[in-house]
Design a protein around this motif. Sequence first.
Motif, PDB file in Angstrom:
ATOM      1  N   VAL A   4       0.703  -0.975   0.175  1.00  0.00           N
ATOM      2  CA  VAL A   4      -0.021   0.065   0.015  1.00  0.00           C
ATOM      3  C   VAL A   4       0.849   1.280  -0.054  1.00  0.00           C
ATOM      4  O   VAL A   4       0.553   2.239  -0.726  1.00  0.00           O
ATOM      5  CB  VAL A   4      -1.058  -0.037   1.364  1.00  0.00           C
ATOM      6  N   GLY A   5       1.678   1.128   0.662  1.00  0.00           N
ATOM      7  CA  GLY A   5       2.708   2.215   0.869  1.00  0.00           C
ATOM      8  C   GLY A   5       3.707   2.494  -0.410  1.00  0.00           C
ATOM      9  O   GLY A   5       3.725   3.509  -1.006  1.00  0.00           O
ATOM     10  N   LEU A   6       3.848   1.180  -1.244  1.00  0.00           N
ATOM     11  CA  LEU A   6       4.391   1.536  -2.417  1.00  0.00           C
ATOM     12  C   LEU A   6       3.352   2.042  -3.704  1.00  0.00           C
ATOM     13  O   LEU A   6       3.754   2.866  -4.294  1.00  0.00           O
ATOM     14  CB  LEU A   6       4.988   0.000  -2.932  1.00  0.00           C
ATOM     15  N   GLN A   8       1.176   3.965  -2.978  1.00  0.00           N
ATOM     16  CA  GLN A   8       1.193   5.476  -2.468  1.00  0.00           C
ATOM     17  C   GLN A   8       2.224   6.258  -3.313  1.00  0.00           C
ATOM     18  O   GLN A   8       2.272   7.326  -3.820  1.00  0.00           O
ATOM     19  CB  GLN A   8       1.236   5.800  -0.854  1.00  0.00           C
ATOM     20  N   ILE A  10       3.785   5.240  -5.947  1.00  0.00           N
ATOM     21  CA  ILE A  10       3.410   5.348  -7.481  1.00  0.00           C
ATOM     22  C   ILE A  10       2.670   6.727  -7.721  1.00  0.00           C
ATOM     23  O   ILE A  10       2.840   7.414  -8.781  1.00  0.00           O
ATOM     24  CB  ILE A  10       2.777   3.974  -8.101  1.00  0.00           C
ATOM     25  N   ASP A  12       2.214   9.276  -5.902  1.00  0.00           N
ATOM     26  CA  ASP A  12       2.956  10.387  -5.864  1.00  0.00           C
ATOM     27  C   ASP A  12       3.701  10.710  -7.085  1.00  0.00           C
ATOM     28  O   ASP A  12       3.901  11.799  -7.372  1.00  0.00           O
ATOM     29  CB  ASP A  12       4.120  10.288  -4.496  1.00  0.00           C
ATOM     30  N   ILE A  13       4.350   9.671  -7.838  1.00  0.00           N
ATOM     31  CA  ILE A  13       5.149  10.091  -8.921  1.00  0.00           C
ATOM     32  C   ILE A  13       4.186  10.593  -9.962  1.00  0.00           C
ATOM     33  O   ILE A  13       4.698  11.353 -10.618  1.00  0.00           O
ATOM     34  CB  ILE A  13       5.792   8.732  -9.433  1.00  0.00           C
ATOM     35  N   ARG A  15       1.714  12.090  -9.635  1.00  0.00           N
ATOM     36  CA  ARG A  15       1.131  13.751  -9.069  1.00  0.00           C
ATOM     37  C   ARG A  15       2.173  14.501  -9.480  1.00  0.00           C
ATOM     38  O   ARG A  15       1.838  15.825  -9.660  1.00  0.00           O
ATOM     39  CB  ARG A  15       0.847  13.684  -7.483  1.00  0.00           C
ATOM     40  N   GLU A  16       3.475  14.237  -9.260  1.00  0.00           N
ATOM     41  CA  GLU A  16       4.699  15.019  -9.621  1.00  0.00           C
ATOM     42  C   GLU A  16       4.481  15.413 -10.856  1.00  0.00           C
ATOM     43  O   GLU A  16       4.764  16.412 -11.315  1.00  0.00           O
ATOM     44  CB  GLU A  16       5.955  14.466  -9.007  1.00  0.00           C
ATOM     45  N   PHE A  30       1.984   2.371 -16.468  1.00  0.00           N
ATOM     46  CA  PHE A  30       2.865   1.445 -16.896  1.00  0.00           C
ATOM     47  C   PHE A  30       4.055   1.207 -15.761  1.00  0.00           C
ATOM     48  O   PHE A  30       4.665   2.093 -15.538  1.00  0.00           O
ATOM     49  CB  PHE A  30       3.275   1.531 -18.404  1.00  0.00           C
ATOM     50  N   LEU A  31       4.289  -0.002 -15.245  1.00  0.00           N
ATOM     51  CA  LEU A  31       5.216  -0.404 -14.390  1.00  0.00           C
ATOM     52  C   LEU A  31       5.967  -1.564 -14.921  1.00  0.00           C
ATOM     53  O   LEU A  31       5.494  -2.534 -15.444  1.00  0.00           O
ATOM     54  CB  LEU A  31       4.265  -0.564 -13.155  1.00  0.00           C
ATOM     55  N   PHE A 105      11.774  -1.822 -10.289  1.00  0.00           N
ATOM     56  CA  PHE A 105      10.434  -1.397  -9.658  1.00  0.00           C
ATOM     57  C   PHE A 105      10.306   0.023 -10.049  1.00  0.00           C
ATOM     58  O   PHE A 105      10.490   0.726  -9.344  1.00  0.00           O
ATOM     59  CB  PHE A 105      10.226  -1.923  -8.348  1.00  0.00           C
ATOM     60  N   ARG A 106       9.920   0.116 -11.350  1.00  0.00           N
ATOM     61  CA  ARG A 106       9.609   1.554 -11.901  1.00  0.00           C
ATOM     62  C   ARG A 106       8.749   1.793 -12.809  1.00  0.00           C
ATOM     63  O   ARG A 106       8.120   1.106 -13.242  1.00  0.00           O
ATOM     64  CB  ARG A 106      10.979   1.975 -12.732  1.00  0.00           C
ATOM     65  N   VAL A 107       8.198   3.325 -12.657  1.00  0.00           N
ATOM     66  CA  VAL A 107       7.018   3.781 -13.265  1.00  0.00           C
ATOM     67  C   VAL A 107       7.648   4.009 -14.635  1.00  0.00           C
ATOM     68  O   VAL A 107       8.669   4.928 -14.872  1.00  0.00           O
ATOM     69  CB  VAL A 107       6.387   5.017 -12.917  1.00  0.00           C
TER      70      VAL A 107
ATOM     71  N   MET B   1      -0.180  -0.754   7.487  1.00  0.00           N
ATOM     72  CA  MET B   1      -1.290  -0.603   6.595  1.00  0.00           C
ATOM     73  C   MET B   1      -2.705  -0.682   7.430  1.00  0.00           C
ATOM     74  O   MET B   1      -2.727  -1.092   8.495  1.00  0.00           O
ATOM     75  CB  MET B   1      -1.353  -1.774   5.862  1.00  0.00           C
ATOM     76  N   GLY B   6      -6.729  -0.628   4.054  1.00  0.00           N
ATOM     77  CA  GLY B   6      -5.631  -0.813   3.550  1.00  0.00           C
ATOM     78  C   GLY B   6      -5.054   0.684   3.237  1.00  0.00           C
ATOM     79  O   GLY B   6      -3.801   0.626   2.375  1.00  0.00           O
ATOM     80  N   ASP B   9      -0.082   3.190   5.090  1.00  0.00           N
ATOM     81  CA  ASP B   9       0.434   2.555   6.113  1.00  0.00           C
ATOM     82  C   ASP B   9       1.251   3.543   6.971  1.00  0.00           C
ATOM     83  O   ASP B   9       1.780   3.062   7.776  1.00  0.00           O
ATOM     84  CB  ASP B   9       1.135   1.520   5.596  1.00  0.00           C
ATOM     85  N   VAL B 111       8.470   8.113 -18.302  1.00  0.00           N
ATOM     86  CA  VAL B 111       8.520   8.645 -16.886  1.00  0.00           C
ATOM     87  C   VAL B 111       9.817   7.908 -16.356  1.00  0.00           C
ATOM     88  O   VAL B 111      10.767   8.708 -16.076  1.00  0.00           O
ATOM     89  CB  VAL B 111       7.401   8.221 -16.115  1.00  0.00           C
ATOM     90  N   GLU B 112       9.878   6.750 -16.489  1.00  0.00           N
ATOM     91  CA  GLU B 112      11.191   5.810 -16.087  1.00  0.00           C
ATOM     92  C   GLU B 112      11.772   6.563 -14.890  1.00  0.00           C
ATOM     93  O   GLU B 112      12.946   7.044 -14.554  1.00  0.00           O
ATOM     94  CB  GLU B 112      12.378   6.208 -17.233  1.00  0.00           C
ATOM     95  N   GLN B 113      10.884   6.221 -13.730  1.00  0.00           N
ATOM     96  CA  GLN B 113      11.204   6.672 -12.377  1.00  0.00           C
ATOM     97  C   GLN B 113      11.023   5.456 -11.487  1.00  0.00           C
ATOM     98  O   GLN B 113      10.005   4.952 -11.256  1.00  0.00           O
ATOM     99  CB  GLN B 113      10.317   7.748 -12.204  1.00  0.00           C
ATOM    100  N   ASP B 114      12.041   5.312 -10.600  1.00  0.00           N
ATOM    101  CA  ASP B 114      12.243   4.239  -9.740  1.00  0.00           C
ATOM    102  C   ASP B 114      11.301   4.563  -8.654  1.00  0.00           C
ATOM    103  O   ASP B 114      11.100   5.526  -8.016  1.00  0.00           O
ATOM    104  CB  ASP B 114      13.439   4.182  -9.028  1.00  0.00           C
ATOM    105  N   VAL B 115      10.212   3.574  -8.302  1.00  0.00           N
ATOM    106  CA  VAL B 115       9.270   3.727  -7.285  1.00  0.00           C
ATOM    107  C   VAL B 115       9.804   4.040  -5.795  1.00  0.00           C
ATOM    108  O   VAL B 115       9.116   4.775  -5.058  1.00  0.00           O
ATOM    109  CB  VAL B 115       8.215   2.668  -7.192  1.00  0.00           C
TER     110      VAL B 115
END
Lengths: 113, 333
Positions: A4-6, A8, A10, A12-13, A15-16, A30-31, A105-107, B1, B6, B9, B111-115
């Motif tokens: 769930v935090g992860l 969140q 995603i 956040d990314i 929204r930025e 897409f992830l 683990f990336r968008v 969480m 859910g 968290d 995007v190519e951004q690490d979560v």
Amino acid sequence: MHEVGLAQSIVDIVREKAADGSFRSVKTVFLQLGALANVEPEALLFGFECARRGTVANDATLQIKRTPGTAVCAACGAEVTVQTRLDQCSACGSGQVLVMSGDEFRVTELEVS
Amino acid sequence: MCGTCGCSDKATISVEGEHHHVLADGSVVTHQHDDHGHSNEGHSHDGHSHDGHSHDDHSHDGHSHDGHSPEAHSHEHTHQLPDGRVIRHHHHDEAPTVQLLHDTEVRRIAVEQDVMAKNDRIAELNRVRFGANGTFVINLMSSPGSGKTTLLVRTLQALKSFGRPLAVIEGDQQTSLDAERIRATGVPAVQVNTGKGCHLDAEMVLRALSKQALAPGGTLFIENVGNLVCPAGFDLGEARKVVIASVTEGEEKPLKYPDMFAIADLVLVNKVDLVDALGFDLLALEQNVRRVNPKALILRVSARTGHGFDAWLEWLTTSAVTPPPPAVEARPA
């Protein structure tokens, strides 16, 4: 149970990315998710259902592309793909493989309008 | 969480001395979860499948698909829009033909951004701060009941005679019992309660640091939440990761939780004073550690009797002056 935090993170990314006003809504996120990443896809999808609400990603679906890990066999030197950290070398059967990648683990992309 | 829905968290994280609730985006709120369940009852999708046809070119907002089966989708059909207009379109194997123009186009952006980037950024901030202060930081991880706190108490008692400053950050879901055990040794400790969360993250450590001044050149132990899964994925800014496996847990732990053992710099096999009583196979455990992590050092210890502590204390003192190992291993020739 940290998905769930992860999810969140995603959102956040997304929204930025939306902060500059270049799009109003997100259709698809897409992830890329490596086979060795510490993430359970089902739990992530559930988490995303909660995290997206009321944000620019409110109507978005999460599309997860799974990718295998890569490893080098310490015994025969072959470069192989692995699905778990316990996989044996697919070339020689050795259990001693050095994992090189697989925790991505990336968008990667957004489908927006 | 949140156990109800859910969501977030981070909503109930508390660091000793704080009373507010901080969300992932940094906003501070007070909220309760009794009144907003997220059950699926209100929006069932039963009755029509979207498989096999693409809806990419028209939005579903404001119009219902109730009442038409997947079979009806295979040919021409109509939709009524919110403004009363009716559109008619086909679903072929290829892209559907939609006789309606949207005012905005759907497009893709890279995007190519690490979560994990946010956590990693804060972890790096912590690491820089530790480096500037000359603080050696250990992230101590294990399942619940492996003897982490007992091992830490004995370790602190032994290290006190070495003269280096010591500090502890204690992570638990609830209570400050462990921090109290640490403080009884005379070493300062800050308790972080993760609420429903399952692990410490870099931001919690950053917040805990604001509660505890670190004397230069000291050693900081971060005792993570007892959990062999989640803490493996979260960098806290530590110099070394130590994983404790006790002989009461079974020889297969490294195979069952490979992610955790794969990231360890050191594996401490604890409670070895019980090996005979349990008929535990130490070699099998160590072989299983090697299978997921050929590089980790393995030491056998007993936090109760002090067995093996000389080697553990020596590792702590020598590692403290050695830079962390490179993140990427050189490939074998």
